[in-house]
Design a protein around this motif. Sequence first.
Motif, PDB file in Angstrom:
ATOM      1  N   MET A  67     -27.891  20.608  20.031  1.00  0.00           N
ATOM      2  CA  MET A  67     -29.180  21.096  20.560  1.00  0.00           C
ATOM      3  C   MET A  67     -30.279  20.065  20.311  1.00  0.00           C
ATOM      4  SD  MET A  67     -28.936  25.115  19.406  1.00  0.00           S
ATOM      5  CE  MET A  67     -28.282  24.773  17.771  1.00  0.00           C
ATOM      6  N   HIS A  68     -29.896  18.772  20.306  1.00  0.00           N
ATOM      7  CA  HIS A  68     -30.823  17.644  20.164  1.00  0.00           C
ATOM      8  C   HIS A  68     -31.347  17.481  18.742  1.00  0.00           C
ATOM      9  CE1 HIS A  68     -30.666  17.618  24.510  1.00  0.00           C
ATOM     10  NE2 HIS A  68     -31.135  18.844  24.542  1.00  0.00           N
ATOM     11  N   GLY A  69     -30.705  18.143  17.776  1.00  0.00           N
ATOM     12  CA  GLY A  69     -31.074  17.983  16.380  1.00  0.00           C
ATOM     13  C   GLY A  69     -30.176  16.979  15.684  1.00  0.00           C
ATOM     14  N   THR A  70     -29.767  17.291  14.453  1.00  0.00           N
ATOM     15  CA  THR A  70     -28.946  16.378  13.665  1.00  0.00           C
ATOM     16  C   THR A  70     -27.897  17.155  12.877  1.00  0.00           C
ATOM     17  OG1 THR A  70     -30.446  16.501  11.777  1.00  0.00           O
ATOM     18  CG2 THR A  70     -30.857  14.752  13.382  1.00  0.00           C
ATOM     19  N   ASP A  71     -26.974  16.417  12.276  1.00  0.00           N
ATOM     20  CA  ASP A  71     -26.021  17.006  11.352  1.00  0.00           C
ATOM     21  C   ASP A  71     -26.697  17.239  10.003  1.00  0.00           C
ATOM     22  OD1 ASP A  71     -23.947  16.933  13.193  1.00  0.00           O
ATOM     23  OD2 ASP A  71     -23.239  14.961  12.533  1.00  0.00           O
ATOM     24  N   PRO A  72     -26.234  18.237   9.251  1.00  0.00           N
ATOM     25  CA  PRO A  72     -26.799  18.476   7.922  1.00  0.00           C
ATOM     26  C   PRO A  72     -26.314  17.420   6.924  1.00  0.00           C
ATOM     27  CG  PRO A  72     -24.960  19.953   8.301  1.00  0.00           C
ATOM     28  CD  PRO A  72     -25.168  19.204   9.593  1.00  0.00           C
ATOM     29  N   THR A  73     -27.210  16.912   6.091  1.00  0.00           N
ATOM     30  CA  THR A  73     -26.824  15.880   5.129  1.00  0.00           C
ATOM     31  C   THR A  73     -27.487  16.123   3.779  1.00  0.00           C
ATOM     32  OG1 THR A  73     -28.636  14.426   5.862  1.00  0.00           O
ATOM     33  CG2 THR A  73     -26.496  14.113   6.901  1.00  0.00           C
ATOM     34  N   ALA A 105     -17.857  35.399   5.885  1.00  0.00           N
ATOM     35  CA  ALA A 105     -17.695  34.738   4.587  1.00  0.00           C
ATOM     36  C   ALA A 105     -19.044  34.687   3.889  1.00  0.00           C
ATOM     37  CB  ALA A 105     -17.125  33.332   4.764  1.00  0.00           C
ATOM     38  N   ASP A 106     -18.974  34.455   2.584  1.00  0.00           N
ATOM     39  CA  ASP A 106     -20.204  34.367   1.790  1.00  0.00           C
ATOM     40  C   ASP A 106     -20.876  33.007   1.930  1.00  0.00           C
ATOM     41  OD1 ASP A 106     -19.919  37.000   0.684  1.00  0.00           O
ATOM     42  OD2 ASP A 106     -18.305  36.186  -0.570  1.00  0.00           O
ATOM     43  N   ILE A 107     -20.074  31.941   2.080  1.00  0.00           N
ATOM     44  CA  ILE A 107     -20.603  30.595   2.299  1.00  0.00           C
ATOM     45  C   ILE A 107     -19.798  29.943   3.415  1.00  0.00           C
ATOM     46  CG2 ILE A 107     -21.041  28.328   1.289  1.00  0.00           C
ATOM     47  CD1 ILE A 107     -21.247  29.648  -1.436  1.00  0.00           C
ATOM     48  N   LEU A 108     -20.503  29.335   4.371  1.00  0.00           N
ATOM     49  CA  LEU A 108     -19.831  28.706   5.508  1.00  0.00           C
ATOM     50  C   LEU A 108     -20.374  27.308   5.721  1.00  0.00           C
ATOM     51  CD1 LEU A 108     -20.872  31.834   6.466  1.00  0.00           C
ATOM     52  CD2 LEU A 108     -19.180  31.361   8.223  1.00  0.00           C
ATOM     53  N   TRP A 109     -19.493  26.417   6.188  1.00  0.00           N
ATOM     54  CA  TRP A 109     -19.892  25.064   6.569  1.00  0.00           C
ATOM     55  C   TRP A 109     -19.113  24.716   7.830  1.00  0.00           C
ATOM     56  CZ3 TRP A 109     -17.057  20.230   4.686  1.00  0.00           C
ATOM     57  CH2 TRP A 109     -17.686  19.075   5.159  1.00  0.00           C
ATOM     58  N   ASP A 110     -19.784  24.156   8.813  1.00  0.00           N
ATOM     59  CA  ASP A 110     -19.101  23.856  10.075  1.00  0.00           C
ATOM     60  C   ASP A 110     -18.428  22.482  10.071  1.00  0.00           C
ATOM     61  OD1 ASP A 110     -21.214  22.117  10.293  1.00  0.00           O
ATOM     62  OD2 ASP A 110     -21.978  22.891  12.194  1.00  0.00           O
ATOM     63  N   ARG A 111     -18.308  21.858   8.882  1.00  0.00           N
ATOM     64  CA  ARG A 111     -17.610  20.591   8.659  1.00  0.00           C
ATOM     65  C   ARG A 111     -18.352  19.385   9.219  1.00  0.00           C
ATOM     66  NH1 ARG A 111     -11.891  21.600   7.424  1.00  0.00           N
ATOM     67  NH2 ARG A 111     -11.429  23.819   7.671  1.00  0.00           N
ATOM     68  N   THR A 112     -19.598  19.544   9.573  1.00  0.00           N
ATOM     69  CA  THR A 112     -20.376  18.407  10.072  1.00  0.00           C
ATOM     70  C   THR A 112     -21.208  17.817   8.942  1.00  0.00           C
ATOM     71  OG1 THR A 112     -22.241  19.814  10.716  1.00  0.00           O
ATOM     72  CG2 THR A 112     -20.515  19.418  12.375  1.00  0.00           C
ATOM     73  N   GLY A 113     -21.724  16.613   9.172  1.00  0.00           N
ATOM     74  CA  GLY A 113     -22.618  15.989   8.220  1.00  0.00           C
ATOM     75  C   GLY A 113     -21.899  15.408   7.024  1.00  0.00           C
ATOM     76  N   SER A 114     -22.679  14.983   6.051  1.00  0.00           N
ATOM     77  CA  SER A 114     -22.113  14.346   4.864  1.00  0.00           C
ATOM     78  C   SER A 114     -23.006  14.594   3.664  1.00  0.00           C
ATOM     79  CB  SER A 114     -21.981  12.835   5.095  1.00  0.00           C
ATOM     80  OG  SER A 114     -23.261  12.256   5.321  1.00  0.00           O
ATOM     81  N   GLY A 115     -22.418  14.464   2.489  1.00  0.00           N
ATOM     82  CA  GLY A 115     -23.175  14.586   1.258  1.00  0.00           C
ATOM     83  C   GLY A 115     -23.584  15.992   0.887  1.00  0.00           C
ATOM     84  N   ASN A 128     -10.455  26.144   1.656  1.00  0.00           N
ATOM     85  CA  ASN A 128      -9.631  25.294   0.787  1.00  0.00           C
ATOM     86  C   ASN A 128     -10.468  24.367  -0.081  1.00  0.00           C
ATOM     87  OD1 ASN A 128     -10.574  23.715   2.853  1.00  0.00           O
ATOM     88  ND2 ASN A 128      -8.665  22.541   3.129  1.00  0.00           N
ATOM     89  N   LEU A 129     -11.767  24.621  -0.170  1.00  0.00           N
ATOM     90  CA  LEU A 129     -12.642  23.706  -0.911  1.00  0.00           C
ATOM     91  C   LEU A 129     -13.001  24.207  -2.297  1.00  0.00           C
ATOM     92  CD1 LEU A 129     -15.033  22.643   1.990  1.00  0.00           C
ATOM     93  CD2 LEU A 129     -12.995  21.471   1.158  1.00  0.00           C
TER      94      LEU A 129
END
Length: 368
Positions: A316-322, A337-347, A362-363
């Motif tokens: 949507m013209h934004g950025t990945d989470p970092t 789920a209680d915590i979710l991450w879409d596997r994008t970004g770094s750090g 699995n994390l």
Amino acid sequence: MRHRYRVTLVAGVTAIASALLAAPARAGGSDHHTWTVHPGTGTIAAAVAQAHDGDTLLLKAGTFHDSVTITKSLTIRGAGWDKTTVRPPSSKAGCTVMGGVHGLCLFGATDSTFNPIFSDRLKDASVSDLRLTGFSGIGVVGFNTDHLSVTHVRSDHNGQYGIARFASTHSLFAHDSASWDGEAGLYLGDSPNGDSVVRDSWSDHSNFGIFLRDSTGLTARDNHVWGNCVGVMALNTGGEAPYDIPAGDYRITGNTAWANDKACPAGEDGPALSGLGILLAGVHDSVVRDNTVNNNKPGGPTLGSGGIAIVSTKSMHGTDPTNNTVAGNDAHRNVPADILWDRTGSGNVVRGNDCAKAIPDNLGWCHQ
């Protein structure tokens, strides 16, 4: 999900009987005055027209019908949000922006196209101890302000936002309540180096309870949000205005977000959303810590849901989470789920949370 701030500003003061506005009393021997303002139509606007920087307007108990543009450093204080109420006037005159009629508009200087002139902000204005309700736009709105304070204000059933400020720094929203507003109950946006805080407030039954957008240096702490599509939203849209910079450096701590199950349908400003407690969307270097996030479940179609989510806005013209941190939160009974991450970004770091399920699973992000 951005409101494009295209403004047609109509500023005017309603003619009223002079008996409705009390003569000012000199405050503490200074040059500042305190004006006692009685309920009626246009009485706040009339008092603002006569007041000077540093003056105080005391709004008596009762109902006011007004929509006011304020460009002076004033203190506006009611008798309590259960006693002093501001409602829209019967006409659409007053402060009108984005197609709405707003309650109290506190504006710094702008250019001919309503871009803020940052060298000429409205400084040290405050609003407290009153209720604003029924406006088609925003109850209290600040634009190009410095050290704006909105405290002990209830703003409900407004079409756009309850309490909002744009392109501003050093703002404080505290001990406020926003309910059944449009896009958000409490909004802080479009502010690089915003250095602003929303704390100890309640926000329910809007699209977003607390909305932090396209800014840096914002804090949301010790608030209560429920019944919204998203409890706390921290968003980087990619920026449209010349004063936007990559959004991040948010601190979201000690909040309680539960049962945010309202359904927001998809529209031109964004996808369908429902069932999200705290959402980090495309932001960087933000911290989500020591929050209680429970029972957030979708009440309708949604792009995603869950307790605490970290996602990209790149599509949507934004950025990945970092470089975001999610730590020490208590999150349970959120769907899926209680915590979710879409596997994008770094750090991005997730650790030490009391939760039952995370995606990806699995994390090892949850412990009980």
